[in-house]
Design an enzyme around this catalytic site. Sequence first.
Site, PDB file in Angstrom:
ATOM      1  N   HIS A  61      67.656  34.617 -34.813  1.00  0.00           N
ATOM      2  CA  HIS A  61      67.535  36.674 -35.455  1.00  0.00           C
ATOM      3  C   HIS A  61      65.937  36.885 -35.225  1.00  0.00           C
ATOM      4  CE1 HIS A  61      66.825  39.573 -38.224  1.00  0.00           C
ATOM      5  NE2 HIS A  61      66.312  38.676 -38.502  1.00  0.00           N
TER       6      HIS A  61
ATOM      7  N   ASN B 259      62.360  43.557 -34.970  1.00  0.00           N
ATOM      8  CA  ASN B 259      63.206  42.952 -35.706  1.00  0.00           C
ATOM      9  C   ASN B 259      63.825  44.002 -36.063  1.00  0.00           C
ATOM     10  OD1 ASN B 259      64.911  42.374 -37.571  1.00  0.00           O
ATOM     11  ND2 ASN B 259      63.712  41.296 -39.595  1.00  0.00           N
TER      12      ASN B 259
ATOM     13  N   CYS C 197      69.409  40.874 -42.976  1.00  0.00           N
ATOM     14  CA  CYS C 197      69.642  40.147 -40.648  1.00  0.00           C
ATOM     15  C   CYS C 197      70.714  38.737 -40.621  1.00  0.00           C
ATOM     16  CB  CYS C 197      68.030  39.908 -41.455  1.00  0.00           C
ATOM     17  SG  CYS C 197      66.475  40.807 -40.779  1.00  0.00           S
TER      18      CYS C 197
HETATM   19  O1  UT7 Z   1      64.481  39.949 -40.999  1.00  0.00           O
HETATM   20  C1  UT7 Z   1      64.391  39.586 -42.725  1.00  0.00           C
HETATM   21  C2  UT7 Z   1      63.525  38.191 -42.266  1.00  0.00           C
HETATM   22  N1  UT7 Z   1      62.245  38.543 -41.915  1.00  0.00           N
HETATM   23  C3  UT7 Z   1      61.217  37.879 -42.065  1.00  0.00           C
HETATM   24  O2  UT7 Z   1      61.531  36.397 -41.173  1.00  0.00           O
HETATM   25  C4  UT7 Z   1      59.774  38.285 -42.380  1.00  0.00           C
HETATM   26  C5  UT7 Z   1      58.829  36.966 -42.365  1.00  0.00           C
HETATM   27  N2  UT7 Z   1      57.319  36.789 -42.730  1.00  0.00           N
HETATM   28  C6  UT7 Z   1      56.588  37.586 -41.368  1.00  0.00           C
HETATM   29  O3  UT7 Z   1      57.625  37.381 -40.488  1.00  0.00           O
HETATM   30  C7  UT7 Z   1      55.162  37.443 -42.023  1.00  0.00           C
HETATM   31  O4  UT7 Z   1      54.775  36.872 -43.023  1.00  0.00           O
HETATM   32  C8  UT7 Z   1      54.649  38.949 -41.305  1.00  0.00           C
HETATM   33  C9  UT7 Z   1      54.294  39.187 -40.317  1.00  0.00           C
HETATM   34  C10 UT7 Z   1      55.428  40.068 -42.343  1.00  0.00           C
HETATM   35  C11 UT7 Z   1      53.081  38.667 -42.898  1.00  0.00           C
HETATM   36  O5  UT7 Z   1      52.060  37.754 -41.258  1.00  0.00           O
HETATM   37  P1  UT7 Z   1      51.290  36.602 -41.995  1.00  0.00           P
HETATM   38  O6  UT7 Z   1      51.191  35.616 -41.187  1.00  0.00           O
HETATM   39  O7  UT7 Z   1      52.743  36.053 -43.139  1.00  0.00           O
HETATM   40  O8  UT7 Z   1      50.093  37.651 -43.360  1.00  0.00           O
HETATM   41  P2  UT7 Z   1      50.180  37.809 -45.032  1.00  0.00           P
HETATM   42  O9  UT7 Z   1      51.403  39.111 -45.248  1.00  0.00           O
HETATM   43  O10 UT7 Z   1      49.559  35.935 -45.041  1.00  0.00           O
HETATM   44  O11 UT7 Z   1      48.511  38.479 -44.725  1.00  0.00           O
HETATM   45  C12 UT7 Z   1      47.425  37.698 -44.213  1.00  0.00           C
HETATM   46  C13 UT7 Z   1      46.356  38.681 -44.218  1.00  0.00           C
HETATM   47  C14 UT7 Z   1      46.278  39.911 -45.318  1.00  0.00           C
HETATM   48  O12 UT7 Z   1      44.972  39.480 -45.002  1.00  0.00           O
HETATM   49  P3  UT7 Z   1      43.895  39.114 -46.389  1.00  0.00           P
HETATM   50  O13 UT7 Z   1      44.574  39.057 -47.218  1.00  0.00           O
HETATM   51  O14 UT7 Z   1      44.204  37.770 -45.878  1.00  0.00           O
HETATM   52  O15 UT7 Z   1      42.546  39.686 -46.112  1.00  0.00           O
HETATM   53  C15 UT7 Z   1      46.906  41.040 -45.079  1.00  0.00           C
HETATM   54  O16 UT7 Z   1      46.588  42.020 -45.653  1.00  0.00           O
HETATM   55  O17 UT7 Z   1      47.088  39.620 -42.842  1.00  0.00           O
HETATM   56  C16 UT7 Z   1      47.052  41.317 -43.959  1.00  0.00           C
HETATM   57  N3  UT7 Z   1      48.479  41.856 -42.817  1.00  0.00           N
HETATM   58  C17 UT7 Z   1      47.277  42.977 -41.739  1.00  0.00           C
HETATM   59  N4  UT7 Z   1      46.698  42.635 -41.128  1.00  0.00           N
HETATM   60  C18 UT7 Z   1      46.486  44.041 -40.082  1.00  0.00           C
HETATM   61  C19 UT7 Z   1      49.146  42.323 -43.692  1.00  0.00           C
HETATM   62  N5  UT7 Z   1      49.615  43.225 -42.695  1.00  0.00           N
HETATM   63  C20 UT7 Z   1      48.391  43.472 -41.328  1.00  0.00           C
HETATM   64  C21 UT7 Z   1      48.659  44.027 -39.861  1.00  0.00           C
HETATM   65  N6  UT7 Z   1      47.635  44.640 -39.748  1.00  0.00           N
HETATM   66  N7  UT7 Z   1      50.072  44.945 -39.718  1.00  0.00           N
END
Ligand code: UT7
Length: 329
Positions: A253, A283, A112
Site C-alpha cells: 500500500h 495515497n 486502505c
Molecule cells: O493509508 C492509511 C494509513 N495512513 C498512513 O499510513 C499515513 C501515516 N502517516 C504519515 O505518513 C506521516 O505521519 C505524515 C506524512 C502524515 C506526516 O509526517 P510526519 O513526519 O509524521 O510529520 P508530523 O505530523 O510529525 O509533522 C511534523 C511537522 C509539524 O510541525 P512541528 O509541530 O514540528 O512544528 C507539522 O505541523 O511538520 C508540520 N507539517 C507540515 N509542514 C509542511 C505537517 N504537515 C505539513 C505539510 N507541510 N503538509
Amino acid sequence: MRASITAVGHYIPEKILTNKDLERIVDTSDEWIRTRTGIRERRILDADKGTSYMAVAAAKMVLRQKNISAAEIDLIIVATTTPDMTVPPTAAFVQKELKAVNCWGFDLNGACSGFLFALATGAQFIESGRHRKVLVIGADKMSAIVDYQDRNTCILFGDAAGAVLLEPARNEDLGIRDYILHLDGSGSEYLRIAAGGSLLPTTLETVANKMHYLYQDGKTVFKFAVNGMTEVVAEILENNGLKGGDIKLFIPHQANFRIIDAVAKKVGLRPDQVMLNIEKYGNTTAATIPLAMSEAYQQRLMHTNDWIVMAAFGAGFTWGSLLLRWEMD
Ligand code: UT7
C-alpha cells in the site's frame, strides 16, 4: 482449487495536482512533501464524477485484456471508502455501466486494506468452486473527503482505481497461496470521518465543524503501519518457508515512502524488489495495490511462477499481507 489473478487493469484521472499547486493552497512546500512522504503529484477526478467512473474504466481494461464480455462475470466486489452514494452500493453502478448481466456484487469497506480484504474474499468464491470469474476492484475518490485547507491530509491523497480478475488457477502451484488479515478497532480514533454516518448524521453543525472530512493522527498511524506491515510480511514469509530473497516483487500500500522503506528494510528486501509509484499518485486508499500491480505488469516486472507479496495498513485499524504466485506471463 486456488484463485489466481488472470488480468489486471487500472484507471487514473487526467488532472494532476502537484506539490507546487498545493503550495498555493496551504502552508506547505514541495520539499517537505517529497522528503516526508515521497509524493510529487496526485491525480484528481472531475468533481461531477464518482468512484464508480474510475472503477468501471479499470474493469473495462481487465475485460479487454482477457478478451471476455462483462456477461461472463459472476461476482463484482468493490473495495472503497468513497462510494458514489451511501446507498446503493457502488458495485451496482459498476454492474450497470459494464452491463454485467449475470452477476451479483457488493461493496467492501476495509479502508486502505480494502483491496487485500476484497481479494481474499473474492478468492473464497473461486476456491469453493461456486464462481469462475470474480472481478475485484479497489477504487477511491479521496478528493471528495479531503479538506484542502488541512495540510496534514490534503498533501497525501489522490484518486484512482485498479481491478483484477480472479479465476481458478492453471495449476495448484499458482495463484493466491496465503493471507494474514487483521482488524483492531482500538485504532479507530486515529483515522476516521466522524460525521455523515448513522452515529452522527450530517447537520449544518457537523459541516461547519468540518467533521465530514477525513481526520488523521499521522504520527500514530505511521508507527502502527510500520510495525503492523513488517509483522505480517515477516510472518507470511516464515509460514510459507520463504526468505526475502525469494520474493520477486513486494507490492505495498502506497501511503508514505518512509513506511514502505522501513518495512522493506526490516524484512530484508532490496529496493529493486519493491514496487513504488507513490511519487506519481500519492495515497489512493483501496486503489494503491491494484494500481501498482497493473503498472508492474505493464513494466513486465512479474512473470509466471514469481512469488509476489502485498501488504497494507489503514483505518480501523485494518492491515494484512497476501502471498501469491503470479500466473500471467
Ligand atoms: O493509508 C492509511 C494509513 N495512513 C498512513 O499510513 C499515513 C501515516 N502517516 C504519515 O505518513 C506521516 O505521519 C505524515 C506524512 C502524515 C506526516 O509526517 P510526519 O513526519 O509524521 O510529520 P508530523 O505530523 O510529525 O509533522 C511534523 C511537522 C509539524 O510541525 P512541528 O509541530 O514540528 O512544528 C507539522 O505541523 O511538520 C508540520 N507539517 C507540515 N509542514 C509542511 C505537517 N504537515 C505539513 C505539510 N507541510 N503538509
